[in-house]
Design an enzyme around this catalytic site. Structure first.
Site, mmCIF file in Angstrom:
data_model
loop_
_atom_site.group_PDB
_atom_site.id
_atom_site.type_symbol
_atom_site.label_atom_id
_atom_site.label_comp_id
_atom_site.label_asym_id
_atom_site.label_seq_id
_atom_site.Cartn_x
_atom_site.Cartn_y
_atom_site.Cartn_z
ATOM 1 N N CYS A 191 0.672 -1.123 0.585
ATOM 2 C CA CYS A 191 -0.124 0.535 -0.014
ATOM 3 C C CYS A 191 0.821 1.128 0.143
ATOM 4 O O CYS A 191 1.650 1.368 -0.754
ATOM 5 C CB CYS A 191 -1.258 -0.297 1.057
ATOM 6 S SG CYS A 191 -2.478 1.139 0.914
ATOM 7 N N HIS A 227 -3.085 -4.982 0.070
ATOM 8 C CA HIS A 227 -2.766 -5.548 1.209
ATOM 9 C C HIS A 227 -3.298 -7.485 1.903
ATOM 10 O O HIS A 227 -4.405 -7.253 2.497
ATOM 11 C CB HIS A 227 -4.119 -4.725 2.808
ATOM 12 C CG HIS A 227 -4.062 -3.592 2.850
ATOM 13 N ND1 HIS A 227 -2.372 -2.523 3.845
ATOM 14 C CD2 HIS A 227 -4.245 -2.359 2.378
ATOM 15 C CE1 HIS A 227 -2.545 -1.816 3.871
ATOM 16 N NE2 HIS A 227 -3.734 -1.438 3.008
ATOM 17 N N GLU A 260 -1.472 -8.163 3.829
ATOM 18 C CA GLU A 260 -1.559 -9.221 5.239
ATOM 19 C C GLU A 260 -2.513 -9.154 6.181
ATOM 20 O O GLU A 260 -2.501 -10.088 6.869
ATOM 21 C CB GLU A 260 -0.686 -7.830 5.951
ATOM 22 C CG GLU A 260 -1.355 -6.446 6.144
ATOM 23 C CD GLU A 260 -1.361 -5.658 5.470
ATOM 24 O OE1 GLU A 260 -1.523 -6.236 3.997
ATOM 25 O OE2 GLU A 260 -2.403 -5.122 5.547
#
Ligand code: MN
Length: 234
Positions: free
Chosen positions: A106, A208, A210
């Site tokens: 990001c 993203h 994660e």
């Protein structure tokens, strides 16, 4: 097997160094040892930390100051953190003297792109309007737009030709820096991933992973490849 040490550039709130455990969990679960770089770390200390690390993660967060790529703030949507910018830009200069792997997420894609000499759209809705929503309101575990991965890239060796991703950005890459090439785009042409034009492992994504590193194979693949490269095993 040696576990690679991954230095993470975190966020800041007032005098606190901040980091979602999602990033550190993702690094740890894929075999890395995550370490945060505290805000205000001076160049000499940073240099020591970088020397003893095996890989670097630039995480998500607020916007980069447009002055870093020679522009003034376009409008009131641009929210910057000069303390974090300074830490990341100093770190980048030192990291780019090594050949150690870099993963950007990001803000991380934007930060590395700017640090290497690229530029950004400061405000996608006014500078690159489209029907695709890059700032979703759905939860981050829900992918909302499609990304097409460029043939012949490192990213394409890790992911299918198209993947669905989440999207939480109001800025985006405009001109890729020298040494970086486009690895994926959204349907409106927005650059969603960059990577190194050389053998060095630099992988930068606008989404993203994660949030979904343990549930989505595409997200898992990004962290696996990064940790593997950081182990010196490519
Ligand atoms: Mn997007």
């Amino acid at each position: 097997m040696k576990r690679p040490v991954i230095l993470i550039f975190p966020s800041r709130k007032d005098d606190c160094t901040m980091m979602s455990v999602r990033y550190t969990d993702a690094i740890r679960c894929h075999g890395g040892v995550p370490l945060l770089i505290p805000m205000n770390t001076d160049e000499e200390t940073l240099s020591e930390m970088i020397r003893s690390a095996d890989g670097f993660l630039f995480s998500g967060g607020v916007d980069l100051d447009p002055v870093l790529y020679g522009e003034e703030k376009l409008n009131g949507t641009v929210e910057v953190d000069p303390v974090r910018d300074a830490l990341e830009m100093t770190g980048m200069r030192l990291i780019l003297k090594t050949d150690k792997p870099i993963l950007g997420i990001c803000r991380g894609i934007q930060s590395v792109n700017v640090g290497m000499g690229g530029t950004l759209y400061q405000d996608i809705p006014s500078q690159h309007p489209s029907d695709i929503c890059h700032r979703q309101t759905a939860p981050a575990t829900e992918p909302t737009h499609k990304v097409t991965v460029e043939e012949g890239t490192l990213l394409r060796s890790l992911l299918k030709k198209t993947v669905m991703t989440n999207s939480f950005h109001h800025q985006g890459v405009k001109d890729p820096a020298p040494g970086l090439c486009v690895a994926a785009r959204a349907g409106d042409g927005m650059i969603e991933a960059l990577e190194s034009t050389t053998d060095r492992f630099i992988l930068l994504v606008q989404w993203h992973p994660e949030f979904t590193h343990s549930t989505d194979p595409s997200s898992d693949a990004l962290f696996s490849a990064f940790i593997k490269a950081s182990r010196g095993d490519r």
